[in-house]
Scaffold this active site. Structure first.
Site, PDB file in Angstrom:
ATOM      1  N   GLU A 139      -2.657   6.519  -5.643  1.00 52.81           N
ATOM      2  CA  GLU A 139      -2.996   6.106  -4.285  1.00 52.81           C
ATOM      3  C   GLU A 139      -2.269   6.964  -3.261  1.00 52.81           C
ATOM      4  O   GLU A 139      -2.817   7.292  -2.204  1.00 52.81           O
ATOM      5  CB  GLU A 139      -2.622   4.637  -4.101  1.00 52.81           C
TER       6      GLU A 139
ATOM      7  N   TYR B 106       0.861  -1.190   0.000  1.00 53.82           N
ATOM      8  CA  TYR B 106       0.000   0.000   0.000  1.00 53.82           C
ATOM      9  C   TYR B 106       0.892   1.232   0.000  1.00 53.82           C
ATOM     10  O   TYR B 106       1.839   1.332   0.781  1.00 53.82           O
ATOM     11  CB  TYR B 106      -0.900  -0.009   1.232  1.00 53.82           C
ATOM     12  N   HIS B 107       0.572   2.194  -0.851  1.00 58.53           N
ATOM     13  CA  HIS B 107       1.414   3.379  -1.049  1.00 58.53           C
ATOM     14  C   HIS B 107       0.917   4.542  -0.198  1.00 58.53           C
ATOM     15  O   HIS B 107      -0.175   5.063  -0.416  1.00 58.53           O
ATOM     16  CB  HIS B 107       1.389   3.782  -2.522  1.00 58.53           C
ATOM     17  N   GLY B 108       1.718   4.950   0.785  1.00 58.17           N
ATOM     18  CA  GLY B 108       1.395   6.135   1.570  1.00 58.17           C
ATOM     19  C   GLY B 108       1.691   7.405   0.799  1.00 58.17           C
ATOM     20  O   GLY B 108       2.192   7.371  -0.331  1.00 58.17           O
TER      21      GLY B 108
ATOM     22  N   SER C 230       3.914  -1.028  -6.069  1.00 57.05           N
ATOM     23  CA  SER C 230       2.647  -0.582  -5.500  1.00 57.05           C
ATOM     24  C   SER C 230       1.667  -0.343  -6.646  1.00 57.05           C
ATOM     25  O   SER C 230       1.825   0.617  -7.408  1.00 57.05           O
ATOM     26  CB  SER C 230       2.828   0.711  -4.703  1.00 57.05           C
TER      27      SER C 230
END
Length: 325
Positions: free
Chosen positions: A190, A117-119, A184
């Protein structure tokens, strides 16, 4: 006449000075207990804490010193990256109390694809890169969006890390060569347009699953707790900026933060290669695995205050424990 006036003004000045001294003495007598209390409660403990953390930092650097000396006996980039990995690990440990659960899932050899998951800013990946490099003795390869290669001043770092533009052919080649590769599917979209509810924004991206099947590679799902509380993307004008991004691919959304929140990266159970699984089936499974990690470990909606309190064990509670109460 002049001497009389001078003496008169000098007398007035002395009287005022005496009054000021008396007033200051009275203030000191009044606030002396409070000052001593503050000194004992804050200043002295802070001094001790400074020495403790300084000693801890010294021991940690000393622990890695021999590793650094061995590193620089090899090629230039190897030593440089080893040094950067240690510095990143130190920074993550001190500022975020960074930890990794499931590091043993990274094999000692052979290809593996990490899907994460890409912050808003992938600092969790930087920390994970350091951990895998230092404790699994493997370098994680990564691909990046084309705009990254246009950022001034990053050329040498991109060269040292061997970062390449994101294409299916590049990813497949890296895996076939036996590397650890991290991707990702949500990417920049995202990162910039996700929020503290931690919803995946993959749209129709299936390339990673196709590459994994073609390269016959194991996939490891990954999620980092509080990654969006560490660094956040601005929400003002998001609809307009999203429109600009979709038309031009320019990431114009401002980010802010580097809050000292607790960060823990969770590496899920490996998903082995299965010749009977289609691309769509694999995408669905990986997505469910990452969503499970989010649901299990992340408070939603995310809170910066709560994420900072997670640094202290008395406030840190797993999401699953809250759900069962």
């Amino acid at each position: 006449m002049f001497l009389n006036q001078a003496g008169y003004y000098l007398l007035i000045l002395l009287e005022r000075s005496n009054f000021d001294l008396i007033y200051l003495a009275w203030l000191w007598a009044l606030f002396k207990p409070l000052c001593l209390l503050l000194l004992s409660l804050f200043l002295l403990p802070a001094t001790i804490l400074l020495f403790i953390y300084g000693s801890s930092l010294f021991c940690l650097i000393y622990k890695h010193w021999n590793r650094l000396k061995a590193a620089y006996s090899d090629d230039l980039w190897y030593g440089a990256l080893k040094t950067l990995a240690i510095l990143w690990e130190l920074q993550g440990s001190i500022w975020h109390g960074y930890e990794v659960e499931g590091l043993e899932h990274i094999p000692s050899e052979g290809p593996v694809l990490i899907v994460f998951y890409h912050g808003a800013l992938p600092i969790d990946f930087y920390y994970l890169f350091a951990k895998i490099w230092l404790y699994r003795n493997r370098r994680v390869r990564v691909v990046a969006d084309k705009f990254v290669f246009k950022i001034p001043g990053l050329g040498t770092l991109l060269e040292a890390l061997e970062i390449q533009p994101s294409t299916s052919a590049t990813c497949k080649s890296m895996l076939e060569e036996g590397h650890v590769l991290a991707v990702s599917p949500g990417g920049v979209r995202e990162a910039l347009f996700g929020d503290h509810n931690y919803q995946l924004i993959w749209k129709e991206r299936r390339g990673f699953a196709k590459v994994a099947i073609e390269a016959k590679t194991t996939i490891i799902p990954m999620f980092t707790k509080n990654v969006r509380e560490a660094v956040r993307a601005m929400t003002i004008g998001r609809r307009f900026l999203s429109y600009i991004y979709e038309k031009t691919r320019l990431p114009l959304v401002p980010i802010y933060g580097m809050f000292p929140v607790k960060m823990i990266t969770y590496l899920g159970e490996p998903i082995p290669y299965d010749p009977n699984v289609t691309t769509e089936m694999l995408v669905t499974r990986v997505k469910k695995e990452i969503e499970y990690l989010i649901e299990t470990h992340q408070h939603r909606p995310g809170s910066i205050t709560r994420a900072c309190l997670d640094r202290f064990s008395c406030f840190s509670t797993k999401r699953t424990e809250i759900k069962n109460e």
